[in-house]
Scaffold this active site. Structure first.
Site, PDB file in Angstrom:
ATOM      1  N   ASN A  44      -0.511 -13.171  -3.060  1.00 28.11           N
ATOM      2  CA  ASN A  44      -0.894 -11.853  -2.576  1.00 28.11           C
ATOM      3  C   ASN A  44      -0.500 -11.741  -1.107  1.00 28.11           C
ATOM      4  OD1 ASN A  44      -2.216  -9.581  -1.573  1.00 28.11           O
ATOM      5  ND2 ASN A  44      -4.118  -9.963  -2.687  1.00 28.11           N
TER       6      ASN A  44
ATOM      7  N   CYS B 255      -3.739  -3.439   1.430  1.00 22.76           N
ATOM      8  CA  CYS B 255      -2.798  -3.678   0.328  1.00 22.76           C
ATOM      9  C   CYS B 255      -2.059  -2.412  -0.119  1.00 22.76           C
ATOM     10  CB  CYS B 255      -3.528  -4.292  -0.855  1.00 22.76           C
ATOM     11  SG  CYS B 255      -4.513  -5.740  -0.417  1.00 22.76           S
TER      12      CYS B 255
ATOM     13  N   HIS C  63       0.754  -3.381  -6.607  1.00 21.91           N
ATOM     14  CA  HIS C  63       0.352  -4.370  -5.605  1.00 21.91           C
ATOM     15  C   HIS C  63       0.185  -5.707  -6.295  1.00 21.91           C
ATOM     16  CE1 HIS C  63      -1.686  -6.735  -2.718  1.00 21.91           C
ATOM     17  NE2 HIS C  63      -2.886  -6.585  -3.271  1.00 21.91           N
TER      18      HIS C  63
END
Length: 312
Positions: free
Chosen positions: A268, A113, A238
């Protein structure tokens, strides 16, 4: 040239949209359960004929067009991804081939990430050192391919997509110094492991780490750029979970900044999440040319990397 800048950005998401209502028909969940816990309402899912490098190439082509450049102007391609199933050719080489970029250095960066902000820093360093003239930096992930769609704790989180940036030399620094690091002994908190590989995480551990340990690190990234959090026009964290993004942004103290909340629409998307959300803010005019924006990636390996950039 004393620095580098982001000349342009671009993003791409697959056409298929998976809603919370759709997921409720697949696993024991509901729109209320998902939105109350992670804030996600929809996510884009790539089909079996849409590999990671195709997502990446679409976003990269948009960034090149926005910069007014051709593939021949690029001599370094960096792709941040953790969902490349094949070992070789890597995603960067495949993207270069799709776009027709002649003889670039082509490398993948797997920091999950936090991959895009690591790759952006690497491009900044390479251009300032004279090892490259212009770099194409891409974050792209197909999380749907490494997800157990019977596990409601993880399948509600993920989406697919890509974002890209063109990095080039500049008279004034447009990409601030990176602040990066990791907690390797806690690497088990976020995993993509096994055969076939599957995404898993220890959600509470990640939540506590992100909301308690990361705010001072993000503030220090601002300090390295010679700014305070109050100077920021935008914050792009993120896009893991709205319940992480909102308290983390508040604790950073960026009281005048637009905070990216693309997780609500996109889920995500791992390494794609920061360039995807940043590109959307630029496209929407939520941040303007020259505005300082904090990009801050965190997650897998319990790694983090952040820098302040000036908007293209």
């Amino acid at each position: 040239m004393n620095g580098t800048r982001i000349a342009a950005v671009g993003h791409y998401q697959p056409a298929k949209v998976l809603t919370n209502e759709d997921l409720a028909g697949m696993v024991d969940t509901s729109d209320e359960w998902i939105t109350s816990r992670v804030g996600i309402r929809t996510r884009h899912i790539a089909g079996p004929d849409e590999p990671v490098d195709e997502l990446a190439a679409h976003a990269a082509a948009k960034a090149l067009a926005a910069a007014g450049l051709t593939p021949g102007d690029i001599d370094l391609v960096l792709v941040a991804t953790s969902t490349a199933i094949d070992r070789s050719p890597n995603m960067a080489a495949r993207v270069a081939a799709r776009l027709g970029i002649p003889s670039p250095a082509a490398m993948d960066v797997n920091v999950v990430c936090a991959g895009f902000t690591h790759a952006l820093a690497t491009a900044d360093h390479a251009v300032r050192a004279g090892a490259a003239v212009r770099a194409l930096v891409i974050g792209a992930d197909k999380m749907s391919e490494v997800t157990d769609w019977t596990d409601r704790t993880t399948c509600v989180l993920v989406g697919d997509g890509a974002g890209a940036a063109v990095v080039e030399a500049a008279d004034e620094p447009g990409i601030g110094p990176v602040l990066w690091g990791s907690v390797p002994e806690m690497g088990h908190a976020v995993r993509i492991e096994g055969t076939p590989p599957r995404f898993a995480q220890e959600g509470q551990s990640v939540y506590r780490w992100a909301t308690t340990q990361l705010p001072p690190i993000a503030r220090k990234a601002c300090e390295k750029a010679g700014l305070t959090p109050a100077d920021l026009a935008g914050v792009v964290l993120h896009q893991a979970n709205l319940r992480i993004i909102e308290p983390l942004a508040e604790k950073i103290g960026a009281v005048n900044a637009v905070v990216a909340r693309d997780v609500v629409q996109s889920g995500n998307t791992s390494a794609a999440s920061i360039p995807l959300a940043f590109s959307k803010l630029v496209e929407q005019g939520a941040v303007r040319t020259g505005d300082p924006v904090l990009l801050f990636g965190f997650g897998g390996n319990l790694s983090y990397a952040g820098q302040v950039v000036r908007c293209p």
